[in-house]
Design a protein around this motif. Structure first.
Motif, short mmCIF file in Angstrom:
data_model
loop_
_atom_site.label_atom_id
_atom_site.label_comp_id
_atom_site.label_asym_id
_atom_site.label_seq_id
_atom_site.Cartn_x
_atom_site.Cartn_y
_atom_site.Cartn_z
N ASN A 29 0.81 -1.22 0.00
CA ASN A 29 0.00 0.00 0.00
C ASN A 29 0.85 1.27 0.00
OD1 ASN A 29 -2.38 -1.40 -0.14
ND2 ASN A 29 -2.53 -1.63 2.09
N ASP A 30 2.06 1.20 0.57
CA ASP A 30 2.94 2.38 0.55
C ASP A 30 3.31 2.72 -0.89
OD1 ASP A 30 2.85 2.41 3.25
OD2 ASP A 30 4.79 1.44 3.55
N LEU A 31 3.66 1.68 -1.63
CA LEU A 31 4.07 1.85 -3.02
C LEU A 31 2.91 2.39 -3.87
CD1 LEU A 31 6.64 1.30 -4.58
CD2 LEU A 31 5.90 -1.04 -4.93
N LEU A 32 1.74 1.83 -3.66
CA LEU A 32 0.57 2.29 -4.43
C LEU A 32 0.16 3.70 -3.98
CD1 LEU A 32 -1.48 -1.04 -4.67
CD2 LEU A 32 -0.10 0.06 -6.44
N GLY A 33 0.40 3.99 -2.70
CA GLY A 33 0.12 5.34 -2.19
C GLY A 33 0.99 6.38 -2.89
N ILE A 34 2.28 6.05 -3.04
CA ILE A 34 3.21 6.96 -3.74
C ILE A 34 2.73 7.16 -5.19
CG2 ILE A 34 5.57 7.14 -4.65
CD1 ILE A 34 6.47 5.62 -2.07
N THR A 35 2.24 6.07 -5.78
CA THR A 35 1.77 6.13 -7.18
C THR A 35 0.54 7.04 -7.30
OG1 THR A 35 2.54 3.87 -7.44
CG2 THR A 35 1.07 4.71 -9.15
N HIS A 36 -0.43 6.86 -6.40
CA HIS A 36 -1.63 7.71 -6.44
C HIS A 36 -1.26 9.17 -6.23
CE1 HIS A 36 -3.99 4.17 -6.65
NE2 HIS A 36 -3.85 3.81 -5.39
N ASN A 37 -0.32 9.39 -5.31
CA ASN A 37 0.15 10.75 -5.01
C ASN A 37 0.81 11.38 -6.26
OD1 ASN A 37 1.03 13.01 -3.45
ND2 ASN A 37 3.04 12.03 -3.24
N PHE A 38 1.64 10.56 -6.92
CA PHE A 38 2.31 11.03 -8.15
C PHE A 38 1.27 11.43 -9.21
CE2 PHE A 38 3.30 9.07 -12.37
CZ PHE A 38 4.15 10.06 -12.86
N LEU A 39 0.26 10.58 -9.37
CA LEU A 39 -0.74 10.84 -10.42
C LEU A 39 -1.63 12.04 -10.07
CD1 LEU A 39 -1.72 7.19 -11.33
CD2 LEU A 39 -0.65 8.85 -12.83
N SER A 40 -2.02 12.13 -8.80
CA SER A 40 -2.93 13.23 -8.45
C SER A 40 -2.21 14.57 -8.49
CB SER A 40 -3.59 12.99 -7.09
OG SER A 40 -2.64 13.15 -6.08
N LYS A 41 -0.91 14.57 -8.11
CA LYS A 41 -0.19 15.85 -8.10
C LYS A 41 0.25 16.29 -9.50
CE LYS A 41 1.42 16.09 -3.37
NZ LYS A 41 2.52 15.75 -2.46
N THR A 42 0.67 15.34 -10.32
CA THR A 42 1.17 15.72 -11.65
C THR A 42 0.07 15.73 -12.70
OG1 THR A 42 1.66 13.44 -12.27
CG2 THR A 42 3.44 14.66 -11.19
N LYS A 43 -1.08 15.12 -12.39
CA LYS A 43 -2.16 14.92 -13.38
C LYS A 43 -1.61 14.24 -14.64
CE LYS A 43 -5.28 18.56 -11.84
NZ LYS A 43 -4.80 18.45 -10.47
N TRP A 44 -0.82 13.22 -14.36
CA TRP A 44 -0.14 12.49 -15.44
C TRP A 44 -1.15 11.94 -16.44
CZ3 TRP A 44 4.89 12.16 -16.65
CH2 TRP A 44 5.25 11.22 -17.63
N ARG A 45 -0.81 12.07 -17.72
CA ARG A 45 -1.68 11.59 -18.78
C ARG A 45 -0.95 10.48 -19.52
NH1 ARG A 45 -2.72 13.19 -24.31
NH2 ARG A 45 -4.96 13.14 -24.80
N GLY A 46 -1.50 9.27 -19.48
CA GLY A 46 -0.91 8.17 -20.23
C GLY A 46 -0.33 7.07 -19.35
N GLY A 47 0.35 6.15 -20.02
CA GLY A 47 0.96 5.04 -19.31
C GLY A 47 2.28 5.48 -18.70
N PHE A 48 2.75 4.75 -17.72
CA PHE A 48 4.02 5.09 -17.08
C PHE A 48 4.55 3.88 -16.31
CE2 PHE A 48 0.77 5.80 -13.93
CZ PHE A 48 1.31 5.24 -12.79
N GLU A 49 5.81 4.00 -15.92
CA GLU A 49 6.41 3.04 -15.01
C GLU A 49 7.24 3.81 -13.99
OE1 GLU A 49 9.77 0.80 -16.40
OE2 GLU A 49 9.32 -0.91 -15.13
#
Lengths: 83, 347
Positions: free
Chosen positions: B245-265
Protein backbone atom coordinates in the motif's frame (compact mmCIF):
# COMPACT_ATOMS: atom_id res chain seq x y z
CA UNK A 1 6.50 -13.05 17.95
CA UNK A 2 3.97 -12.98 15.17
CA UNK A 3 4.21 -13.78 11.50
CA UNK A 4 3.63 -10.69 9.33
CA UNK A 5 0.04 -10.39 8.27
CA UNK A 6 -0.72 -11.54 4.71
CA UNK A 7 2.21 -13.97 4.67
CA UNK A 8 0.88 -17.24 3.35
CA UNK A 9 2.31 -20.72 3.77
CA UNK A 10 1.29 -23.83 1.91
CA UNK A 11 1.11 -27.35 3.37
CA UNK A 12 4.33 -28.31 1.62
CA UNK A 13 6.29 -25.40 3.07
CA UNK A 14 6.18 -22.71 0.39
CA UNK A 15 6.04 -19.25 1.95
CA UNK A 16 4.98 -16.14 -0.01
CA UNK A 17 5.23 -12.62 1.33
CA UNK A 18 2.84 -10.58 -0.85
CA UNK A 19 4.23 -7.26 0.40
CA UNK A 20 7.79 -7.88 -0.74
CA UNK A 21 7.18 -10.50 -3.44
CA UNK A 22 9.73 -12.81 -1.80
CA UNK A 23 9.19 -16.54 -1.51
CA UNK A 24 10.91 -19.19 0.62
CA UNK A 25 10.66 -22.88 1.37
CA UNK A 26 10.82 -24.47 4.80
CA UNK A 27 10.84 -28.09 5.97
CA UNK A 28 7.84 -29.72 7.73
CA UNK A 29 8.98 -28.62 11.20
CA UNK A 30 9.30 -25.05 9.87
CA UNK A 31 5.70 -25.31 8.64
CA UNK A 32 4.62 -26.47 12.09
CA UNK A 33 6.37 -23.58 13.86
CA UNK A 34 4.96 -20.98 11.45
CA UNK A 35 1.47 -22.38 11.91
CA UNK A 36 1.94 -22.22 15.69
CA UNK A 37 2.98 -18.58 15.35
CA UNK A 38 -0.06 -17.88 13.16
CA UNK A 39 -2.23 -19.39 15.90
CA UNK A 40 -0.63 -16.87 18.32
CA UNK A 41 0.87 -19.66 20.46
CA UNK A 42 3.45 -18.47 22.98
CA UNK A 43 7.14 -19.27 22.68
CA UNK A 44 6.93 -21.61 25.69
CA UNK A 45 3.93 -23.43 24.17
CA UNK A 46 5.69 -23.93 20.86
CA UNK A 47 8.87 -25.28 22.45
CA UNK A 48 6.87 -27.63 24.67
CA UNK A 49 4.88 -29.02 21.75
CA UNK A 50 8.08 -29.61 19.77
CA UNK A 51 9.75 -31.25 22.73
CA UNK A 52 6.74 -33.55 23.28
CA UNK A 53 6.56 -34.52 19.64
CA UNK A 54 10.20 -35.01 18.64
CA UNK A 55 12.91 -37.20 20.08
CA UNK A 56 15.27 -34.41 21.19
CA UNK A 57 16.28 -32.39 24.24
CA UNK A 58 15.29 -28.90 25.33
CA UNK A 59 18.75 -27.40 24.69
CA UNK A 60 18.57 -28.43 21.01
CA UNK A 61 15.00 -27.16 20.72
CA UNK A 62 16.07 -23.86 22.29
CA UNK A 63 18.96 -23.40 19.87
CA UNK A 64 17.05 -24.45 16.74
CA UNK A 65 14.04 -22.33 17.70
CA UNK A 66 16.16 -19.17 18.02
CA UNK A 67 18.03 -19.95 14.80
CA UNK A 68 14.74 -20.35 12.99
CA UNK A 69 13.25 -17.16 14.47
CA UNK A 70 16.40 -15.27 13.49
CA UNK A 71 15.97 -16.54 9.92
CA UNK A 72 12.32 -15.50 9.85
CA UNK A 73 13.23 -12.03 11.09
CA UNK A 74 16.07 -11.62 8.59
CA UNK A 75 13.64 -12.63 5.84
CA UNK A 76 11.14 -9.94 6.92
CA UNK A 77 8.54 -12.55 7.77
CA UNK A 78 8.02 -11.46 11.38
CA UNK A 79 5.76 -8.64 12.44
CA UNK A 80 8.14 -6.49 14.47
CA UNK A 81 5.69 -3.61 14.96
CA UNK A 82 4.75 -4.85 18.45
CA UNK A 83 8.38 -5.07 19.61
CA UNK B 1 -20.92 -6.22 -33.20
CA UNK B 2 -17.60 -4.95 -31.87
CA UNK B 3 -15.99 -1.93 -33.44
CA UNK B 4 -12.63 -2.45 -35.13
CA UNK B 5 -9.80 0.04 -34.69
CA UNK B 6 -6.57 0.38 -36.58
CA UNK B 7 -3.91 0.72 -33.90
CA UNK B 8 -0.25 1.44 -34.64
CA UNK B 9 2.35 0.36 -32.08
CA UNK B 10 6.10 0.88 -31.83
CA UNK B 11 8.61 -1.11 -29.77
CA UNK B 12 8.54 -4.38 -31.76
CA UNK B 13 12.07 -5.21 -30.58
CA UNK B 14 11.20 -8.25 -28.49
CA UNK B 15 14.88 -8.86 -27.70
CA UNK B 16 16.90 -9.35 -24.49
CA UNK B 17 16.23 -5.74 -23.53
CA UNK B 18 12.73 -5.75 -24.94
CA UNK B 19 10.58 -2.94 -26.19
CA UNK B 20 7.00 -2.94 -24.88
CA UNK B 21 5.30 -3.26 -28.29
CA UNK B 22 4.52 -6.99 -28.33
CA UNK B 23 3.01 -7.15 -24.81
CA UNK B 24 1.04 -3.95 -25.52
CA UNK B 25 -0.40 -5.63 -28.61
CA UNK B 26 -1.21 -8.77 -26.62
CA UNK B 27 -3.22 -6.65 -24.19
CA UNK B 28 -5.07 -5.00 -27.06
CA UNK B 29 -5.72 -8.36 -28.73
CA UNK B 30 -7.15 -9.67 -25.44
CA UNK B 31 -9.81 -6.94 -25.39
CA UNK B 32 -13.39 -8.14 -25.45
CA UNK B 33 -14.60 -4.59 -26.07
CA UNK B 34 -13.18 -3.95 -29.51
CA UNK B 35 -11.41 -5.63 -32.42
CA UNK B 36 -8.17 -4.32 -33.84
CA UNK B 37 -5.94 -4.28 -36.86
CA UNK B 38 -2.40 -3.88 -35.57
CA UNK B 39 0.13 -1.87 -37.51
CA UNK B 40 3.71 -2.23 -36.35
CA UNK B 41 6.10 0.70 -36.61
CA UNK B 42 9.69 -0.52 -36.76
CA UNK B 43 13.04 1.26 -36.87
CA UNK B 44 15.20 -1.70 -37.79
CA UNK B 45 14.55 -4.60 -40.12
CA UNK B 46 15.42 -7.26 -37.55
CA UNK B 47 12.90 -6.27 -34.88
CA UNK B 48 11.25 -9.65 -34.15
CA UNK B 49 7.72 -8.25 -34.04
CA UNK B 50 7.91 -7.51 -37.77
CA UNK B 51 7.87 -11.25 -38.43
CA UNK B 52 5.25 -12.20 -35.85
CA UNK B 53 2.31 -12.22 -38.23
CA UNK B 54 -0.18 -13.55 -35.69
CA UNK B 55 0.60 -10.53 -33.49
CA UNK B 56 1.26 -7.74 -36.00
CA UNK B 57 -0.90 -7.48 -39.14
CA UNK B 58 1.39 -5.19 -41.12
CA UNK B 59 4.64 -3.38 -40.37
CA UNK B 60 6.05 -0.15 -41.72
CA UNK B 61 9.50 1.19 -41.09
CA UNK B 62 9.54 4.72 -39.72
CA UNK B 63 12.48 7.15 -39.51
CA UNK B 64 14.60 7.42 -36.38
CA UNK B 65 13.71 10.27 -34.00
CA UNK B 66 17.03 11.92 -34.90
CA UNK B 67 15.67 12.50 -38.43
CA UNK B 68 13.28 15.11 -37.03
CA UNK B 69 9.52 15.44 -36.84
CA UNK B 70 9.08 16.52 -40.48
CA UNK B 71 10.33 13.24 -41.89
CA UNK B 72 8.31 11.30 -39.30
CA UNK B 73 5.16 13.22 -40.23
CA UNK B 74 5.75 12.63 -43.93
CA UNK B 75 6.05 8.89 -43.32
CA UNK B 76 2.97 8.85 -41.06
CA UNK B 77 1.01 10.73 -43.72
CA UNK B 78 1.80 8.01 -46.22
CA UNK B 79 1.01 5.15 -43.81
CA UNK B 80 -2.23 6.85 -42.77
CA UNK B 81 -3.29 7.24 -46.40
CA UNK B 82 -3.04 3.46 -46.76
CA UNK B 83 -4.14 2.22 -43.35
CA UNK B 84 -6.47 4.90 -41.90
CA UNK B 85 -4.92 4.71 -38.45
CA UNK B 86 -7.18 5.41 -35.47
CA UNK B 87 -4.60 5.35 -32.67
CA UNK B 88 -0.82 5.37 -32.29
CA UNK B 89 0.83 4.00 -29.14
CA UNK B 90 4.51 5.02 -29.05
CA UNK B 91 6.54 2.88 -26.65
CA UNK B 92 10.05 4.35 -26.66
CA UNK B 93 11.26 7.21 -24.48
CA UNK B 94 13.40 8.51 -27.34
CA UNK B 95 10.50 8.88 -29.78
CA UNK B 96 8.02 10.42 -27.34
CA UNK B 97 9.24 13.98 -27.86
CA UNK B 98 8.40 13.76 -31.60
CA UNK B 99 4.98 12.20 -31.03
CA UNK B 100 4.04 14.68 -28.29
CA UNK B 101 5.09 17.50 -30.60
CA UNK B 102 3.02 16.06 -33.46
CA UNK B 103 -0.02 15.19 -31.33
CA UNK B 104 -2.21 18.10 -32.46
CA UNK B 105 -1.32 17.61 -36.14
CA UNK B 106 -2.05 13.88 -35.87
CA UNK B 107 -5.34 14.62 -34.08
CA UNK B 108 -6.36 16.86 -36.97
CA UNK B 109 -5.70 13.90 -39.29
CA UNK B 110 -8.04 11.77 -37.16
CA UNK B 111 -5.27 9.90 -35.33
CA UNK B 112 -5.57 9.75 -31.55
CA UNK B 113 -2.78 9.44 -28.99
CA UNK B 114 -2.83 9.37 -25.21
CA UNK B 115 0.51 10.77 -24.11
CA UNK B 116 1.87 12.92 -21.30
CA UNK B 117 2.02 16.64 -21.99
CA UNK B 118 5.36 18.11 -23.06
CA UNK B 119 5.67 19.70 -19.58
CA UNK B 120 5.06 16.36 -17.83
CA UNK B 121 7.48 14.63 -20.19
CA UNK B 122 10.23 17.18 -19.57
CA UNK B 123 9.90 17.60 -15.82
CA UNK B 124 10.11 13.88 -15.04
CA UNK B 125 13.29 13.62 -17.10
CA UNK B 126 16.19 11.97 -15.27
CA UNK B 127 18.16 15.20 -15.27
CA UNK B 128 15.21 17.03 -13.66
CA UNK B 129 14.39 14.34 -11.10
CA UNK B 130 15.71 16.21 -8.00
CA UNK B 131 13.52 19.24 -8.80
CA UNK B 132 10.63 16.91 -9.58
CA UNK B 133 10.99 15.15 -6.21
CA UNK B 134 11.12 18.47 -4.37
CA UNK B 135 8.09 19.88 -6.20
CA UNK B 136 5.87 16.85 -5.57
CA UNK B 137 7.22 15.74 -2.19
CA UNK B 138 8.65 12.43 -3.46
CA UNK B 139 11.98 11.10 -2.13
CA UNK B 140 14.56 10.80 -4.90
CA UNK B 141 18.27 9.94 -4.72
CA UNK B 142 20.59 12.94 -4.99
CA UNK B 143 21.79 13.38 -8.55
CA UNK B 144 23.38 15.83 -10.93
CA UNK B 145 24.12 15.95 -14.61
CA UNK B 146 27.59 16.24 -16.08
CA UNK B 147 28.66 17.11 -19.60
CA UNK B 148 32.39 16.54 -19.40
CA UNK B 149 34.36 13.46 -18.43
CA UNK B 150 36.70 15.63 -16.34
CA UNK B 151 33.74 16.46 -14.06
CA UNK B 152 33.99 12.91 -12.69
CA UNK B 153 37.01 13.78 -10.56
CA UNK B 154 35.06 16.51 -8.79
CA UNK B 155 32.18 14.20 -7.90
CA UNK B 156 33.61 13.24 -4.52
CA UNK B 157 32.55 16.69 -3.25
CA UNK B 158 28.90 15.58 -3.52
CA UNK B 159 29.01 11.79 -3.73
CA UNK B 160 30.65 8.81 -2.13
CA UNK B 161 31.30 5.73 -4.25
CA UNK B 162 29.59 3.64 -5.47
CA UNK B 163 27.58 5.93 -7.72
CA UNK B 164 25.12 5.21 -10.51
CA UNK B 165 26.08 6.46 -13.99
CA UNK B 166 23.02 6.87 -16.22
CA UNK B 167 22.26 7.78 -19.81
CA UNK B 168 19.63 10.40 -20.52
CA UNK B 169 17.28 7.84 -22.08
CA UNK B 170 18.59 4.37 -21.26
CA UNK B 171 21.40 2.50 -19.52
CA UNK B 172 22.61 2.65 -15.96
CA UNK B 173 25.78 1.26 -14.40
CA UNK B 174 27.09 1.16 -10.85
CA UNK B 175 30.62 2.58 -10.67
CA UNK B 176 32.83 1.84 -7.68
CA UNK B 177 35.66 4.19 -8.66
CA UNK B 178 36.34 7.27 -10.77
CA UNK B 179 38.02 5.06 -13.39
CA UNK B 180 34.94 2.90 -13.71
CA UNK B 181 32.74 6.00 -13.86
CA UNK B 182 34.89 7.34 -16.72
CA UNK B 183 34.53 4.10 -18.65
CA UNK B 184 30.74 4.14 -18.22
CA UNK B 185 30.62 7.84 -19.12
CA UNK B 186 32.26 7.09 -22.46
CA UNK B 187 30.16 4.00 -23.11
CA UNK B 188 26.84 5.73 -22.43
CA UNK B 189 27.76 9.06 -24.07
CA UNK B 190 28.71 7.23 -27.29
CA UNK B 191 25.29 5.60 -27.43
CA UNK B 192 22.86 8.15 -26.00
CA UNK B 193 24.76 11.43 -25.99
CA UNK B 194 25.08 13.97 -23.21
CA UNK B 195 24.39 14.82 -20.45
CA UNK B 196 25.24 11.87 -18.24
CA UNK B 197 23.36 11.66 -14.97
CA UNK B 198 25.29 10.80 -11.82
CA UNK B 199 22.98 9.46 -9.15
CA UNK B 200 23.47 8.55 -5.49
CA UNK B 201 23.51 4.77 -5.07
CA UNK B 202 20.68 3.57 -2.83
CA UNK B 203 21.21 0.06 -1.54
CA UNK B 204 18.01 -1.89 -1.39
CA UNK B 205 15.45 -3.84 -3.33
CA UNK B 206 13.97 -2.55 -6.57
CA UNK B 207 10.24 -2.44 -7.08
CA UNK B 208 8.31 -1.21 -10.09
CA UNK B 209 4.83 0.11 -10.60
CA UNK B 210 3.11 0.43 -13.94
CA UNK B 211 -0.08 2.34 -14.35
CA UNK B 212 -2.24 4.71 -16.29
CA UNK B 213 -3.26 8.27 -15.47
CA UNK B 214 -6.27 9.93 -17.07
CA UNK B 215 -4.68 13.39 -17.18
CA UNK B 216 -7.07 14.72 -14.54
CA UNK B 217 -5.25 13.33 -11.50
CA UNK B 218 -7.05 9.98 -11.36
CA UNK B 219 -5.41 6.58 -11.23
CA UNK B 220 -7.05 4.43 -13.90
CA UNK B 221 -4.72 1.50 -13.23
CA UNK B 222 -1.71 0.69 -11.03
CA UNK B 223 0.07 -2.63 -10.57
CA UNK B 224 3.17 -3.16 -8.42
CA UNK B 225 5.80 -5.76 -9.24
CA UNK B 226 9.05 -7.09 -7.84
CA UNK B 227 11.64 -8.36 -10.29
CA UNK B 228 12.51 -11.98 -9.53
CA UNK B 229 14.92 -12.73 -12.32
CA UNK B 230 17.12 -9.96 -13.69
CA UNK B 231 19.24 -10.09 -16.84
CA UNK B 232 22.76 -8.71 -17.02
CA UNK B 233 21.19 -5.59 -18.55
CA UNK B 234 19.08 -5.14 -15.43
CA UNK B 235 15.86 -6.10 -17.21
CA UNK B 236 13.22 -8.23 -15.56
CA UNK B 237 13.09 -11.74 -17.02
CA UNK B 238 10.61 -12.79 -14.36
CA UNK B 239 8.51 -10.89 -11.85
CA UNK B 240 5.63 -11.15 -9.43
CA UNK B 241 2.78 -8.83 -8.51
CA UNK B 242 2.89 -7.62 -4.92
CA UNK B 243 0.59 -5.91 -2.46
CA UNK B 244 2.25 -2.85 -1.01
CA UNK B 245 0.00 0.00 0.00
CA UNK B 246 2.94 2.38 0.55
CA UNK B 247 4.07 1.85 -3.02
CA UNK B 248 0.57 2.29 -4.43
CA UNK B 249 0.12 5.34 -2.19
CA UNK B 250 3.21 6.96 -3.74
CA UNK B 251 1.77 6.13 -7.18
CA UNK B 252 -1.63 7.71 -6.44
CA UNK B 253 0.15 10.75 -5.01
CA UNK B 254 2.31 11.03 -8.15
CA UNK B 255 -0.74 10.84 -10.42
CA UNK B 256 -2.93 13.23 -8.45
CA UNK B 257 -0.19 15.85 -8.10
CA UNK B 258 1.17 15.72 -11.65
CA UNK B 259 -2.16 14.92 -13.38
CA UNK B 260 -0.14 12.49 -15.44
CA UNK B 261 -1.68 11.59 -18.78
CA UNK B 262 -0.91 8.17 -20.23
CA UNK B 263 0.96 5.04 -19.31
CA UNK B 264 4.02 5.09 -17.08
CA UNK B 265 6.41 3.04 -15.01
CA UNK B 266 7.85 4.12 -11.67
CA UNK B 267 11.19 2.54 -10.75
CA UNK B 268 11.48 2.59 -6.97
CA UNK B 269 14.16 1.45 -4.54
CA UNK B 270 13.18 0.32 -1.05
CA UNK B 271 16.09 1.05 1.29
CA UNK B 272 17.11 -1.04 4.26
CA UNK B 273 15.13 1.46 6.39
CA UNK B 274 12.03 0.56 4.36
CA UNK B 275 11.94 3.98 2.70
CA UNK B 276 11.03 4.27 -0.96
CA UNK B 277 13.15 6.32 -3.33
CA UNK B 278 11.99 7.15 -6.82
CA UNK B 279 14.81 6.25 -9.19
CA UNK B 280 13.15 6.96 -12.48
CA UNK B 281 9.82 7.68 -14.19
CA UNK B 282 9.49 6.00 -17.54
CA UNK B 283 6.90 8.01 -19.47
CA UNK B 284 5.42 5.03 -21.28
CA UNK B 285 4.18 1.50 -20.77
CA UNK B 286 6.96 -0.92 -19.67
CA UNK B 287 7.88 -4.21 -21.37
CA UNK B 288 6.42 -6.24 -18.48
CA UNK B 289 2.94 -4.77 -19.04
CA UNK B 290 1.40 -8.14 -19.88
CA UNK B 291 1.83 -9.10 -16.21
CA UNK B 292 -0.62 -6.28 -15.35
CA UNK B 293 -3.01 -7.65 -17.97
CA UNK B 294 -2.64 -11.14 -16.53
CA UNK B 295 -3.24 -9.81 -13.02
CA UNK B 296 -6.52 -8.21 -14.06
CA UNK B 297 -5.69 -4.69 -15.26
CA UNK B 298 -5.63 -4.44 -19.05
CA UNK B 299 -3.73 -1.16 -19.23
CA UNK B 300 -3.23 -1.19 -23.05
CA UNK B 301 -6.99 -1.65 -23.54
CA UNK B 302 -7.77 1.15 -21.07
CA UNK B 303 -5.24 3.43 -22.80
CA UNK B 304 -6.90 2.82 -26.17
CA UNK B 305 -10.30 3.68 -24.68
CA UNK B 306 -8.95 6.88 -23.09
CA UNK B 307 -7.40 7.84 -26.42
CA UNK B 308 -10.80 7.36 -28.05
CA UNK B 309 -12.28 9.75 -25.49
CA UNK B 310 -14.26 7.12 -23.62
CA UNK B 311 -14.96 7.26 -19.89
CA UNK B 312 -12.93 4.48 -18.30
CA UNK B 313 -13.81 3.11 -14.87
CA UNK B 314 -10.64 2.91 -12.74
CA UNK B 315 -9.35 -0.54 -11.86
CA UNK B 316 -9.50 -1.05 -8.10
CA UNK B 317 -7.66 -4.33 -7.57
CA UNK B 318 -5.40 -6.92 -9.15
CA UNK B 319 -4.33 -10.46 -8.35
CA UNK B 320 -1.40 -10.63 -5.94
CA UNK B 321 1.25 -13.29 -6.55
CA UNK B 322 0.72 -13.44 -10.32
CA UNK B 323 4.02 -14.03 -12.08
CA UNK B 324 5.51 -13.56 -15.50
CA UNK B 325 8.41 -15.57 -16.83
CA UNK B 326 9.87 -14.40 -20.11
CA UNK B 327 11.33 -16.82 -22.64
CA UNK B 328 13.11 -16.67 -25.95
CA UNK B 329 11.91 -18.36 -29.11
CA UNK B 330 13.65 -18.73 -32.43
CA UNK B 331 11.43 -17.90 -35.39
CA UNK B 332 12.33 -19.30 -38.78
CA UNK B 333 11.99 -16.53 -41.33
CA UNK B 334 12.27 -16.61 -45.10
CA UNK B 335 14.82 -14.22 -46.55
CA UNK B 336 12.09 -12.82 -48.85
CA UNK B 337 10.45 -11.23 -45.83
CA UNK B 338 13.71 -9.76 -44.59
CA UNK B 339 14.44 -8.50 -48.09
CA UNK B 340 11.00 -6.88 -48.34
CA UNK B 341 11.16 -4.94 -45.07
CA UNK B 342 14.77 -3.96 -45.80
CA UNK B 343 14.12 -2.57 -49.26
CA UNK B 344 10.47 -1.49 -49.41
CA UNK B 345 10.13 -0.67 -45.71
CA UNK B 346 6.87 -2.59 -45.39
CA UNK B 347 5.90 -6.14 -44.56
Amino acid sequence: MKISKNVSISENGFIFNPTTGESFTVNPIGVEIINFLKENKTEADIKKQLLDKYNTDSATIEKDYYDFMHMLKASNLLDTSAE
Amino acid sequence: MKKKYCIAVTGLNAIDSPGPGIPVIRGIRDSLLFDSRIIGFAYESLEPGIYMHDVVDKTYQIPYPSSGTDSLLERLNYIHSVEKIDIIIPNFDAELYSFIKLEKTLNSMGIKLFLPTMEQFEERHKVNLPAFGKKYGIKVPFSREIFNISDIFGLTRDFTYPIVVKGKYYDAYIAYSAEQAQAYFNKIAAKWGLPIVIQEFIKGTEYNVTGLGDGKGNTIAAVAMRKQYITDKGKAWGGITIEDNDLLGITHNFLSKTKWRGGFELEMMKSSKNEYYLLEINPRIPAWIYLAVGAGQNIPEALVRLALGEEVEPYKAYTIGKMFIRYSWDMIVDIDEFQKISTVGEL
